[in-house]
Scaffold this active site. Structure first.
Site, PDB file in Angstrom:
ATOM      1  N   GLY A  10     -14.896 -29.368   0.410  1.00 58.97           N
ATOM      2  CA  GLY A  10     -16.157 -28.640   0.631  1.00 58.97           C
ATOM      3  C   GLY A  10     -16.803 -29.023   1.955  1.00 58.97           C
ATOM      4  CB  SER A  12     -16.782 -24.742   4.877  1.00 60.23           C
ATOM      5  OG  SER A  12     -17.363 -24.645   3.594  1.00 60.23           O
ATOM      6  NE  ARG A  13     -20.722 -22.608   2.087  1.00 57.41           N
ATOM      7  CZ  ARG A  13     -21.273 -22.457   0.885  1.00 57.41           C
ATOM      8  NH1 ARG A  13     -22.557 -22.681   0.724  1.00 57.41           N
ATOM      9  NH2 ARG A  13     -20.561 -22.043  -0.145  1.00 57.41           N
ATOM     10  CB  VAL A  55      -6.744 -28.740   3.860  1.00 63.69           C
ATOM     11  CG1 VAL A  55      -5.721 -29.487   4.669  1.00 63.69           C
ATOM     12  CG2 VAL A  55      -7.927 -29.626   3.582  1.00 63.69           C
ATOM     13  CE1 TYR A 147     -23.961 -29.567  -9.363  1.00 60.86           C
ATOM     14  CE2 TYR A 147     -26.052 -30.551 -10.026  1.00 60.86           C
ATOM     15  CZ  TYR A 147     -25.063 -30.340  -9.073  1.00 60.86           C
ATOM     16  OH  TYR A 147     -25.194 -30.902  -7.817  1.00 60.86           O
ATOM     17  CE  LYS A 151     -22.428 -32.646  -8.902  1.00 62.84           C
ATOM     18  NZ  LYS A 151     -21.389 -32.827  -7.865  1.00 62.84           N
TER      19      LYS A 151
HETATM   20  N1  LIG Z   1     -27.925 -29.763  -2.249  1.00 63.76           N
HETATM   21  C1  LIG Z   1     -28.402 -30.610  -3.136  1.00 63.76           C
HETATM   22  O1  LIG Z   1     -29.623 -30.697  -3.368  1.00 63.76           O
HETATM   23  C2  LIG Z   1     -27.471 -31.523  -3.887  1.00 63.76           C
HETATM   24  C3  LIG Z   1     -28.061 -32.520  -4.684  1.00 63.76           C
HETATM   25  C4  LIG Z   1     -27.243 -33.394  -5.372  1.00 63.76           C
HETATM   26  C5  LIG Z   1     -25.870 -33.278  -5.267  1.00 63.76           C
HETATM   27  N2  LIG Z   1     -25.338 -32.287  -4.508  1.00 63.76           N
HETATM   28  C6  LIG Z   1     -23.877 -32.226  -4.453  1.00 63.76           C
HETATM   29  O2  LIG Z   1     -23.444 -32.285  -3.110  1.00 63.76           O
HETATM   30  C7  LIG Z   1     -22.225 -31.570  -2.967  1.00 63.76           C
HETATM   31  C8  LIG Z   1     -22.355 -30.568  -1.843  1.00 63.76           C
HETATM   32  O3  LIG Z   1     -23.439 -29.705  -2.132  1.00 63.76           O
HETATM   33  P1  LIG Z   1     -24.106 -28.776  -1.018  1.00 63.76           P
HETATM   34  O4  LIG Z   1     -25.536 -28.697  -1.353  1.00 63.76           O
HETATM   35  O5  LIG Z   1     -23.679 -29.188   0.333  1.00 63.76           O
HETATM   36  O6  LIG Z   1     -23.425 -27.376  -1.394  1.00 63.76           O
HETATM   37  P2  LIG Z   1     -23.240 -26.043  -0.541  1.00 63.76           P
HETATM   38  O7  LIG Z   1     -24.063 -26.050   0.694  1.00 63.76           O
HETATM   39  O8  LIG Z   1     -23.402 -24.944  -1.524  1.00 63.76           O
HETATM   40  O9  LIG Z   1     -21.685 -26.150  -0.096  1.00 63.76           O
HETATM   41  C9  LIG Z   1     -20.713 -26.158  -1.078  1.00 63.76           C
HETATM   42  C10 LIG Z   1     -19.383 -26.544  -0.465  1.00 63.76           C
HETATM   43  O10 LIG Z   1     -18.435 -26.608  -1.530  1.00 63.76           O
HETATM   44  C11 LIG Z   1     -17.394 -25.651  -1.301  1.00 63.76           C
HETATM   45  N3  LIG Z   1     -17.015 -25.015  -2.553  1.00 63.76           N
HETATM   46  C12 LIG Z   1     -17.783 -24.269  -3.387  1.00 63.76           C
HETATM   47  N4  LIG Z   1     -17.059 -23.854  -4.442  1.00 63.76           N
HETATM   48  C13 LIG Z   1     -15.805 -24.355  -4.261  1.00 63.76           C
HETATM   49  C14 LIG Z   1     -14.592 -24.267  -4.983  1.00 63.76           C
HETATM   50  N5  LIG Z   1     -14.481 -23.537  -6.110  1.00 63.76           N
HETATM   51  N6  LIG Z   1     -13.518 -24.926  -4.504  1.00 63.76           N
HETATM   52  C15 LIG Z   1     -13.578 -25.640  -3.376  1.00 63.76           C
HETATM   53  N7  LIG Z   1     -14.675 -25.730  -2.606  1.00 63.76           N
HETATM   54  C16 LIG Z   1     -15.782 -25.101  -3.055  1.00 63.76           C
HETATM   55  C17 LIG Z   1     -17.958 -24.645  -0.318  1.00 63.76           C
HETATM   56  O11 LIG Z   1     -16.864 -24.080   0.406  1.00 63.76           O
HETATM   57  P3  LIG Z   1     -16.907 -22.587   1.081  1.00 63.76           P
HETATM   58  O12 LIG Z   1     -18.026 -22.612   2.086  1.00 63.76           O
HETATM   59  O13 LIG Z   1     -15.585 -22.474   1.751  1.00 63.76           O
HETATM   60  O14 LIG Z   1     -17.166 -21.640  -0.015  1.00 63.76           O
HETATM   61  C18 LIG Z   1     -18.874 -25.527   0.533  1.00 63.76           C
HETATM   62  O15 LIG Z   1     -18.123 -26.195   1.534  1.00 63.76           O
HETATM   63  C19 LIG Z   1     -21.939 -30.963  -4.333  1.00 63.76           C
HETATM   64  O16 LIG Z   1     -21.078 -31.806  -5.056  1.00 63.76           O
HETATM   65  C20 LIG Z   1     -23.310 -30.937  -4.990  1.00 63.76           C
HETATM   66  O17 LIG Z   1     -23.215 -30.938  -6.385  1.00 63.76           O
HETATM   67  C21 LIG Z   1     -26.097 -31.415  -3.814  1.00 63.76           C
END
Ligand SMILES: NC(=O)c1ccc[n+]([C@@H]2O[C@H](COP(=O)([O-])OP(=O)(O)OC[C@H]3O[C@@H](n4cnc5c(N)ncnc54)[C@H](OP(=O)(O)O)[C@@H]3O)[C@@H](O)[C@H]2O)c1
Length: 238
Positions: A10, A12-13, A55, A147, A151
């Site tokens: 993950g 990409s962003r 990848v 979710y 976690k």
């Molecule tokens: N944001 C928060 O407040 C927060 C808080 C606590 C924990 N987290 C955790 O931090 C991590 C990253 O979150 P984020 O906020 O950065 O999320 P995000 O901005 O929504 O980015 C999600 C990333 O995961 C990839 N992804 C989504 N579905 C996927 C799948 N089925 N298979 C493989 N890759 C997939 C996406 O790839 P594509 O772009 O290629 O689709 C993207 O790179 C997650 O584990 C999330 O649970 C986030």
């Protein structure tokens, strides 16, 4: 000394891209996982020429990105399990099929990549696994039973795996972020955002950079930490 190599899912962003950038800045080569956002990992590749391997990886497809990394670089020293599928909804209203999709996709994907990475990691230099969990897995959050289950499971998974892999010097740790400004939280309504921010001791959401620094710490610097859960939530869970 040979260059360390990491796989970040993950990447990409959001947080994953931040972690990849943080590792690259430390001289680590990064295999950057993407599902549909190839442009995001190509942008990283343009910034850190020759150090990024895109990848394709989909948690749902149970694909194995590790083989591609080992074929390309001949090694894997650090695995960062960051990719996650999220869908919210109260237990009594979220469609059970969707509830199980969230749980199964995340857990199966996490276990499959980790299992595939173990043979390379045990041969690695200062090997490490970092799982990006969430404070929701510790404190709970209304609308997040699926979710939150994932976690919470990550913590039991990581602590058990830390015990299994300690004899191979592989460290396994969990990073549990609070609320962070990314696409995942972009749709939280303004009133809820304000409520969350005011329940956070530091009075705001975290930034990708702040979370990335904590992940890089666990991966690269925390050489006496294994089986730990590092909370980075601005005090939301206190
Ligand atoms: N944001 C928060 O407040 C927060 C808080 C606590 C924990 N987290 C955790 O931090 C991590 C990253 O979150 P984020 O906020 O950065 O999320 P995000 O901005 O929504 O980015 C999600 C990333 O995961 C990839 N992804 C989504 N579905 C996927 C799948 N089925 N298979 C493989 N890759 C997939 C996406 O790839 P594509 O772009 O290629 O689709 C993207 O790179 C997650 O584990 C999330 O649970 C986030």
């Amino acid at each position: 000394m040979e260059t360390r190599t990491a796989l970040v899912t993950g990447a990409s962003r959001g947080i994953g891209a931040g972690i990849a950038r943080g590792l690259l800045s430390r001289g680590v080569q990064v295999a950057a996982g993407y599902r549909s956002g190839r442009a995001g990992v190509e942008a990283l590749g343009a910034e850190f020429r020759g150090q990024v391997l895109p990848v394709r990886f989909d948690l749902a497809a149970e694909s194995n990105p590790v083989a591609e990394v080992v074929d390309h670089w001949g090694r894997l020293d650090s695995l960062v399990l960051n990719a996650a599928v999220w869908n919210g909804g109260r237990l009594d209203t979220l469609d059970p099929a969707e509830w199980w999709r969230v749980v199964e996709t995340n857990l199966k994907g996490m276990a499959a990549v980790t299992r595939a990475a173990i043979p390379a990691l045990v041969e690695g230099d200062r090997p490490s696994i970092v799982l990006v969990g969430s404070v929701v897995g510790i404190q709970g959050f209304a609308g997040d039973t699926a979710y939150g289950s994932v976690k919470a499971a990550m913590i039991g998974f990581a602590r058990s795996l830390a015990k299994e892999l300690a004899r191979n010097d592989v460290r396994v740790n969990v990073l549990a972020p609070g609320f962070v400004e990314t696409d995942m939280t972009a749709e939280i309504p303004e009133r809820s955002r304000q409520r969350i921010a005011s329940a956070t001791l530091l009075g705001r959401f975290g930034t990708v950079d702040e979370i990335a620094k904590a992940a890089v710490f666990l991966s690269e610097d925390a050489t006496f930490c294994t089986g730990t859960v590092l909370t980075a939530d601005g005090g939301w869970s206190l």
